[in-house]
Design an enzyme around this catalytic site. Structure first.
Site, PDB file in Angstrom:
ATOM      1  N   HIS A  62     107.000  74.360  55.228  1.00  0.00           N
ATOM      2  CA  HIS A  62     105.635  74.480  55.044  1.00  0.00           C
ATOM      3  C   HIS A  62     105.149  73.914  56.542  1.00  0.00           C
ATOM      4  CE1 HIS A  62     106.531  73.967  50.375  1.00  0.00           C
ATOM      5  NE2 HIS A  62     106.241  75.246  50.573  1.00  0.00           N
ATOM      6  N   LYS A  92     100.732  75.241  35.591  1.00  0.00           N
ATOM      7  CA  LYS A  92     102.049  75.340  36.505  1.00  0.00           C
ATOM      8  C   LYS A  92     102.736  73.895  36.663  1.00  0.00           C
ATOM      9  CE  LYS A  92     103.842  77.174  40.521  1.00  0.00           C
ATOM     10  NZ  LYS A  92     103.937  78.229  41.389  1.00  0.00           N
ATOM     11  N   ARG A 124     109.910  83.879  53.637  1.00  0.00           N
ATOM     12  CA  ARG A 124     111.299  83.743  54.070  1.00  0.00           C
ATOM     13  C   ARG A 124     111.915  84.691  54.195  1.00  0.00           C
ATOM     14  NH1 ARG A 124     111.821  78.990  49.631  1.00  0.00           N
ATOM     15  NH2 ARG A 124     110.795  80.619  48.774  1.00  0.00           N
ATOM     16  N   SER A 126     111.098  74.192  47.988  1.00  0.00           N
ATOM     17  CA  SER A 126     110.808  72.634  47.616  1.00  0.00           C
ATOM     18  C   SER A 126     111.601  72.426  46.393  1.00  0.00           C
ATOM     19  CB  SER A 126     109.415  72.476  46.883  1.00  0.00           C
ATOM     20  OG  SER A 126     108.417  72.974  47.958  1.00  0.00           O
TER      21      SER A 126
END
Ligand code: PNS
Length: 159
Positions: free
Chosen positions: A16, A40, A93, A130
């Site tokens: 990030h 979330k 990615r 993450s």
């Protein structure tokens, strides 16, 4: 030109951070927007996620002057409109990210006429996320290559 980089950042990783550094060279102003939605679930609270990002940025005077960190709930396009941002920035990615990003970008364009610009993730960060970082930290592994120093302290509380 102003861009918004929205995300969960649970926690922020060096991947990030690399996107933040590169986007801040393209835009005059970059707003890192940390999602605080009740639907979330995240491991770290929004306060912790903001603090991890802010203390990372504070170490770099150049970044500190160009990058702002906020939290948001609700639609990302509403945030973008309220702060008069021109576009979203997202890192990509691999092809695995594409499906979600493609859908979100089209949705955001339709919902609020906000375009999304993608930066390809540096290959050295292409395999980190993450959730992987949290898993490794929880199992006692070394994550010092993948997250900023301020995040390591928060991750060490997980194991
Ligand atoms: O880091 P993430 O979890 O991949 O980020 C996803 C995020 C926060 C960018 C996305 O879930 C989002 O923008 N959520 C806010 C609600 C919204 O605007 N939804 C429509 C577009 S996906």
């Amino acid at each position: 030109m102003k861009a918004v980089y929205p995300g969960s950042f649970d926690p922020i990783t060096n991947g990030h951070l690399d996107i933040i550094e590169r986007a801040s060279q393209i835009f005059d102003k970059l707003v890192v927007a940390v999602l605080d939605n009740v639907d979330k679930t995240t491991v770290f609270s929004v306060e912790d996620r903001l603090q991890m990002i802010q203390s990372t940025l504070n170490k770099d005077l150049n970044l500190k002057s160009k990058v702002e960190v906020v939290s948001f709930s609700g639609l990302a396009v509403e945030l973008a409109k309220s702060i008069e941002a021109d576009s979203f920035i997202r890192g990509m990615r691999d092809i695995g990210d594409f499906r979600f990003e493609w859908e979100a970008a089209l949705l955001n364009k339709k919902l609020g006429n906000v375009d999304t610009l993608f930066l390809m993730t540096d290959p050295i960060y292409a395999f980190i996320s993450s959730s992987r970082v949290r898993e490794i930290a929880r199992l006692g592994g070394d994550v010092s290559n993948w997250v900023p120093r301020s995040v390591q302290k928060f991750l060490s509380k997980l194991n």
